[in-house]
Scaffold this motif. Structure first.
Motif, mmCIF file in Angstrom:
data_model
loop_
_atom_site.group_PDB
_atom_site.id
_atom_site.type_symbol
_atom_site.label_atom_id
_atom_site.label_comp_id
_atom_site.label_asym_id
_atom_site.label_seq_id
_atom_site.Cartn_x
_atom_site.Cartn_y
_atom_site.Cartn_z
ATOM 1 N N LEU A 136 0.849 -1.190 0.000
ATOM 2 C CA LEU A 136 0.000 0.000 0.000
ATOM 3 C C LEU A 136 0.885 1.241 0.000
ATOM 4 C CD1 LEU A 136 -2.529 -1.139 2.779
ATOM 5 C CD2 LEU A 136 -2.588 -1.636 0.328
ATOM 6 N N GLU A 137 0.779 2.043 -1.044
ATOM 7 C CA GLU A 137 1.614 3.232 -1.200
ATOM 8 C C GLU A 137 0.730 4.472 -1.280
ATOM 9 O OE1 GLU A 137 3.923 6.186 -1.530
ATOM 10 O OE2 GLU A 137 4.862 4.239 -1.176
ATOM 11 N N ARG A 138 0.996 5.442 -0.432
ATOM 12 C CA ARG A 138 0.180 6.657 -0.386
ATOM 13 C C ARG A 138 0.337 7.509 -1.642
ATOM 14 N NH1 ARG A 138 2.116 10.022 4.578
ATOM 15 N NH2 ARG A 138 0.885 11.680 3.668
ATOM 16 N N GLY A 139 1.489 7.414 -2.302
ATOM 17 C CA GLY A 139 1.774 8.253 -3.457
ATOM 18 C C GLY A 139 1.467 7.572 -4.779
ATOM 19 N N SER A 158 2.485 5.963 -8.750
ATOM 20 C CA SER A 158 3.453 5.065 -9.363
ATOM 21 C C SER A 158 4.663 5.866 -9.796
ATOM 22 C CB SER A 158 2.831 4.368 -10.578
ATOM 23 O OG SER A 158 2.601 5.309 -11.620
ATOM 24 N N VAL A 159 5.774 5.185 -10.031
ATOM 25 C CA VAL A 159 7.011 5.901 -10.319
ATOM 26 C C VAL A 159 6.911 6.699 -11.623
ATOM 27 C CG1 VAL A 159 8.194 4.056 -11.599
ATOM 28 C CG2 VAL A 159 9.518 5.651 -10.178
ATOM 29 N N GLY A 160 6.097 6.224 -12.573
ATOM 30 C CA GLY A 160 5.913 6.961 -13.823
ATOM 31 C C GLY A 160 5.117 8.237 -13.626
ATOM 32 N N ASP A 161 3.957 8.124 -12.936
ATOM 33 C CA ASP A 161 3.136 9.307 -12.664
ATOM 34 C C ASP A 161 3.858 10.273 -11.732
ATOM 35 O OD1 ASP A 161 1.148 8.257 -14.243
ATOM 36 O OD2 ASP A 161 0.000 7.417 -12.569
ATOM 37 N N LEU A 186 0.874 14.218 -1.587
ATOM 38 C CA LEU A 186 0.809 12.768 -1.732
ATOM 39 C C LEU A 186 1.768 12.219 -2.784
ATOM 40 C CD1 LEU A 186 -3.045 12.178 -1.429
ATOM 41 C CD2 LEU A 186 -1.288 11.862 0.317
ATOM 42 N N SER A 187 2.378 13.091 -3.559
ATOM 43 C CA SER A 187 3.306 12.624 -4.596
ATOM 44 C C SER A 187 4.380 13.689 -4.785
ATOM 45 C CB SER A 187 2.560 12.364 -5.915
ATOM 46 O OG SER A 187 3.450 11.862 -6.901
ATOM 47 N N ASN A 188 5.585 13.386 -4.293
ATOM 48 C CA ASN A 188 6.655 14.378 -4.285
ATOM 49 C C ASN A 188 8.003 13.651 -4.217
ATOM 50 O OD1 ASN A 188 6.891 13.790 -1.332
ATOM 51 N ND2 ASN A 188 4.907 14.857 -1.301
ATOM 52 N N TYR A 189 9.049 14.337 -3.817
ATOM 53 C CA TYR A 189 10.365 13.691 -3.761
ATOM 54 C C TYR A 189 10.485 12.694 -2.615
ATOM 55 C CZ TYR A 189 12.448 16.540 -7.429
ATOM 56 O OH TYR A 189 12.761 17.114 -8.642
ATOM 57 N N CYS A 190 9.548 12.724 -1.664
ATOM 58 C CA CYS A 190 9.562 11.772 -0.547
ATOM 59 C C CYS A 190 8.540 10.655 -0.717
ATOM 60 C CB CYS A 190 9.296 12.507 0.770
ATOM 61 S SG CYS A 190 10.626 13.582 1.300
ATOM 62 N N PHE A 191 7.355 10.987 -1.233
ATOM 63 C CA PHE A 191 6.255 10.033 -1.298
ATOM 64 C C PHE A 191 6.026 9.566 -2.731
ATOM 65 C CE2 PHE A 191 4.334 12.518 2.463
ATOM 66 C CZ PHE A 191 5.179 11.871 3.334
ATOM 67 N N GLY A 192 5.743 8.290 -2.870
ATOM 68 C CA GLY A 192 5.494 7.676 -4.166
ATOM 69 C C GLY A 192 6.327 6.422 -4.304
ATOM 70 N N GLU A 193 6.056 5.652 -5.342
ATOM 71 C CA GLU A 193 6.741 4.381 -5.560
ATOM 72 C C GLU A 193 8.254 4.582 -5.627
ATOM 73 O OE1 GLU A 193 6.243 0.517 -8.531
ATOM 74 O OE2 GLU A 193 5.799 2.532 -9.290
ATOM 75 N N GLY A 243 1.419 -10.944 -5.987
ATOM 76 C CA GLY A 243 1.256 -9.879 -5.018
ATOM 77 C C GLY A 243 0.387 -8.760 -5.556
ATOM 78 N N GLU A 244 0.116 -7.778 -4.730
ATOM 79 C CA GLU A 244 -0.668 -6.613 -5.127
ATOM 80 C C GLU A 244 0.104 -5.348 -4.774
ATOM 81 O OE1 GLU A 244 -4.792 -6.550 -3.829
ATOM 82 O OE2 GLU A 244 -4.674 -8.711 -3.403
ATOM 83 N N VAL A 245 -0.079 -4.304 -5.583
ATOM 84 C CA VAL A 245 0.490 -2.987 -5.294
ATOM 85 C C VAL A 245 -0.608 -1.959 -5.529
ATOM 86 C CG1 VAL A 245 2.280 -1.292 -5.827
ATOM 87 C CG2 VAL A 245 2.791 -3.735 -6.032
ATOM 88 N N LYS A 246 -0.982 -1.230 -4.480
ATOM 89 C CA LYS A 246 -2.044 -0.241 -4.580
ATOM 90 C C LYS A 246 -1.476 1.149 -4.327
ATOM 91 C CE LYS A 246 -5.758 -3.330 -3.029
ATOM 92 N NZ LYS A 246 -6.921 -3.481 -2.110
ATOM 93 N N PHE A 247 -1.664 2.042 -5.301
ATOM 94 C CA PHE A 247 -1.202 3.419 -5.160
ATOM 95 C C PHE A 247 -2.323 4.308 -4.632
ATOM 96 C CE2 PHE A 247 1.449 1.618 -8.621
ATOM 97 C CZ PHE A 247 2.649 1.663 -7.956
#
Length: 528
Positions: free
Chosen positions: A113-116, A118-121, A138-145, A211-215
């Motif tokens: 479970l990732e709060r940010g 995907s690495v592409g977005d 929620l998506s910055n240099y700290c948060f995200g895949e 497995g599962e990966v949820k952004f």
């Protein structure tokens, strides 16, 4: 016959294949025709003296052996059974991703479970930060895949060899697209331009194996019953159940830390380090580190440095040095100013930067004692807000020439910088509390004495560098790695206070997954 030889060569001898082959033949005292194959297996640079030396360990095949085996030894990741135990992993940074891979190897089903994003977005969101000068919480240099490490040069050097298999982590990275050089170099790095592809490939392995990966899935609280964790609840109210939870939230998830602390999760204040990003011309660092007026020349990489000293009982040191890199806005929320550094794989930029930070321990700021377990977190947040407000409520960062800072002068002009949102002149002696500013000044003076030319007004300070590690530690049992109060909960990686970089976080995530597997097996012999 397979032989290992140690060579100490000039950069040119190590960099040109024909000269290197001659050195190998000479060291073995054989004819050129007798060397059937060879491969460099370790490489380091010794720049302590004026004549720079490249140290090589070379594996050579002679006689009946005609080929050297490849460095890469792929790990098998097989699909897990449909009814396998479910392990919820909170966070898709190095600790979380490698915990997921290890779960797959142990026959467990990882639910990441990732709060940010995907690495592409995430790449698109990072571009928007510099363009709009606003942080997406929620998506910055700290948060995200990929976590904070995805955009910090991809440095892989660690001293955590006693806590896990560094070689195994590097092998898995190469298997997923990193260059084989990371298996060879003493200070390996991937580069922030290449690391996203490696991260994406790791995700594909997790998905392929069941497995599962949820952004965009932020965990708000833990679900537990009778002191045993049963799952998590997200910010959207979704309840996700599992047989264990690995908490790998990273060093900047302050809102999650506060939420869990308010619910009664035991944690404790942990020391961090804070300071500035120091940016020099890379050409100057090359000249200083390689003891040459002409710089690094054709055969040497962009030079690095590593400085450390003690000032009145606290360490002052360089951190996360990025040769040929850039300074980036690394905040994770609105109303805060944080900077970090990163560099691409080629490290070909004109500037070099590193964190220059002062060690801070719990109790160093008595006025924060009222915050208890969160005293260092509160100090960190207050300084980040102070820098933001001092910049006109923007991420246009304060900056000062290096020698002006040590001389107590405000810079009347500033050199060009790689920090895209822009800089403005400020006095860090006023922005920092004396506890930090005095030690930083004395540290710079010491580094200037050790390396004449390093303390210069051609270098600038950009602030604030504050996210060096987590400001809390979530205590766990030293044997089972479970939280000391809650069974089935495994605090992991930097966010829990047990790692300090990509490799050490990956190792810790793997260790937690191993412990999950063992504990589930102990409780049910048929579980794994």
């Amino acid at each position: 016959m397979i032989q290992y030889i140690q060579l100490r060569l000039s950069p040119k001898e190590a960099g040109e294949k024909t000269l290197l082959e001659k050195a190998i033949i000479k060291a073995l005292k054989i004819n050129a025709s007798e060397a059937n194959d060879w491969r460099i297996v370790k490489r380091s640079i010794d720049a302590r003296k004026r004549n720079v030396i490249v140290n090589l360990t070379v594996r050579v095949a002679t006689g009946k052996d005609h080929e050297i085996a490849a460095q890469l030894r792929p790990v098998d990741f097989l699909k897990v059974h449909d009814d396998a135990p479910r392990v919820i992993i909170v966070g898709a940074g190095p600790a979380g991703l490698f915990a997921a891979l290890e779960c797959v190897r142990k026959g467990l089903r990882p639910i990441v479970l990732e709060r940010g994003a995907s690495v592409g977005d995430r790449r698109l969101d990072l571009a928007e930060i510099s363009r709009k000068k606003e942080i997406n919480p929620l998506s910055n240099y700290c948060f995200g895949e990929g976590g904070a490490g995805a955009y910090s040069d991809g440095k892989l050097y660690t001293r955590s060899k006693k806590r896990g298999n560094v070689e195994e982590v590097l092998q898995i990275l190469v298997q997923h697209g990193a260059k084989e050089e990371i298996l060879i170099d003493a200070h390996p790095h991937i580069g922030s331009d290449r690391l996203p592809d490696v991260i994406r490939n790791i995700r594909e392995t997790i998905l392929r194996c069941g497995g599962e990966v949820k952004f965009h899935t932020q965990v708000k609280s833990l679900l537990e019953k009778d002191g045993i964790v049963t799952g998590v609840e997200t910010a959207d109210g979704e309840r996700i159940e599992g047989d264990a939870v690995i908490l790998a939230i990273g060093h900047s998830a302050h809102d999650t830390v506060r939420s869990l602390h308010a619910e009664g999760l035991k944690m404790e204040a942990k020391g961090i380090a804070m300071g500035v990003r120091l940016e020099h011309p890379q050409s100057l660092i090359d000249k200083l580190q390689y003891h040459s007026g002409s710089g690094r020349g054709k055969y040497l990489p962009a030079a690095e440095y590593n400085y450390v000293t003690q000032v009145d009982g606290r360490g002052v040191y360089s951190f996360c040095m990025c040769p040929g890199g850039v300074i980036v806005p690394a905040g994770s929320g609105k109303g805060e100013l944080v900077v970090n550094g990163m560099s691409a794989s080629a490290r070909a930029g004109e500037k070099a930067n590193s964190g220059m930070v002062v060690e801070i321990r719990p109790g160093d700021f008595p006025e924060y004692a009222e915050y208890g377990d969160l005293e260092i977190l509160q100090l960190q947040e207050d300084l980040e807000r102070k820098f933001f407000e001092a910049s006109g409520n923007s991420i246009n960062a304060p900056a000062q020439r290096m020698k002006d800072f040590t001389d107590g002068k405000t810079s009347t002009s500033l050199p060009p910088t790689t920090y895209a949102p822009g800089i403005h002149s400020a006095d860090f002696n006023r922005l920092f509390p004396p506890f930090i500013s005095w030690r930083l000044r004395e540290g710079f003076k010491d580094f200037g004495r050790k390396c004449p030319g390093f303390l210069t007004n051609d270098a600038i300070l950009v602030g604030l560098e504050s996210r060096t590690s987590s400001p809390v530690r979530i205590p766990r049992d030293k044997d089972t790695l479970e939280h000391i109060d809650i069974k089935g909960l495994y605090p992991a990686g930097e966010g829990a206070g047990y790692a300090g970089g990509i490799v050490s976080a990956a190792i810790d995530g793997m260790r937690c997954a191993d412990s999950v597997s063992y504990q589930l097996s102990e409780g049910n012999d048929e579980a794994v």
